[in-house]
Write an enzyme that holds these catalytic residues in place. Sequence first.
Site, PDB file in Angstrom:
ATOM      1  CG  HIS A 125      -2.585   4.267   8.769  1.00  0.00           C
ATOM      2  ND1 HIS A 125      -3.397   4.191   8.129  1.00  0.00           N
ATOM      3  CD2 HIS A 125      -1.853   3.795   7.872  1.00  0.00           C
ATOM      4  CE1 HIS A 125      -3.347   3.927   6.940  1.00  0.00           C
ATOM      5  NE2 HIS A 125      -2.426   3.826   7.170  1.00  0.00           N
ATOM      6  CG  ASP A 162      -1.961   6.569   2.143  1.00  0.00           C
ATOM      7  OD1 ASP A 162      -1.045   6.999   1.584  1.00  0.00           O
ATOM      8  OD2 ASP A 162      -2.211   5.611   1.783  1.00  0.00           O
ATOM      9  CG  HIS A 164      -3.648   2.385   3.140  1.00  0.00           C
ATOM     10  ND1 HIS A 164      -2.284   2.511   2.287  1.00  0.00           N
ATOM     11  CD2 HIS A 164      -3.909   0.777   2.829  1.00  0.00           C
ATOM     12  CE1 HIS A 164      -1.076   1.870   1.968  1.00  0.00           C
ATOM     13  NE2 HIS A 164      -2.204   0.562   1.549  1.00  0.00           N
ATOM     14  CG  ASP A 249      -0.251   4.384  -0.940  1.00  0.00           C
ATOM     15  OD1 ASP A 249      -0.921   5.391  -1.181  1.00  0.00           O
ATOM     16  OD2 ASP A 249       0.076   4.093   0.594  1.00  0.00           O
TER      17      ASP A 249
HETATM   18 ZN   LIG Z   1      -1.358   4.524   2.872  1.00  0.00          ZN
END
Ligand SMILES: [Zn+2]
Length: 347
Positions: A125, A162, A164, A249
């Site tokens: 991120h 991931d 996200h 995750d």
């Molecule tokens: Zn993540």
Amino acid sequence: MRKTMLVVDRRYMNHFAGQVHPERPARVAAMIEMVESLKRAALKHSAPRAASIDELLLCHSVEYVAEVERTSGCERTDFDPDTHASAETWATARLAAGGVLTAVEAVLDGEAENGFAVVRPPGHHALPQRAMGFCFFNNVAIAASWLVKVRGIRRVLILDWDVHHGNGTQELFYQSPEVLYMSTHQYPFYPGTGWLDQIGSDAGTGFTVNAPVPATFGDDEYMRIFDQLLMPIARQFQPEFVLISAGFDAHFRDPLGGMRLTEGGFLAMTQRLQRLADQYCDGRMVAALEGGYDLRALAECGRTVVNELGRDGGDHINAAQNAPRAEPIIQRARYFLKDYWTLDMDN
Ligand SMILES: [Zn+2]
């Protein structure tokens, strides 16, 4: 048996993100415990080096690097509501970026065939000028830039599984045809980016591939997306190096993500990437830890990936089962990307 370079270090526990924060030092402790239980003769271990300032600057601005450096020794600095630096964050984040470089260097220089860097804080991120989503420096992006700009590698694939979307990585390479960024991620979800129509711009158009998926997708849907969308594009790209933003995750047990992947799903993704790397770049591939917040899932998935990295190629890989819920996403992604890659629209 392939030689795998494993980079992990207790110093990765020194960054403290805050009380009751899911991105906690115990994540690394769980991975170290898993690693110590492995009985793989061909596993090589290396301590990470700290990334140099010049290496951080491959992806981040001078001002931002200085801003993170100033947190050194300060008990707590808030970057956003989820992202807090502690006294040791600067040193630990440099070690995280350097840890991926340590593994990548070992592979590039023939010391190992592939690698896994168990680092924290995570990176995907992190934006050029801003920390966010538990991330400070974009570890995998720095490694990709380093491969291209320092070592002259012409095509790097980053596969980000991931749960996200790696908005930082996408932004860094949005205009670059040298780095193909592919992501599977829950959508809608944090950080909100990664829709199908985000495919890159300028010379990089077509070199960002997003597969945004609704919560509750599992192994079958992911495999279908790999076989029908991601791997066909990756083969046409012909990577010279493969990097994995390996968050865990999307595992069904994860408290943050809403996906239903099992260890088998992570195994199948690793197998496909390993085969791809074998076909185009002598198996050169490095996975780097991103998210993953259930300690048991983290250790079990980590073990699965490390074990698979050690296996020699040539195994039969079962093709994906029919996964009707994945079809609309595959079809729509192909529509957006059809001018840039040859994709079988009927299959
Ligand atoms: Zn993540």
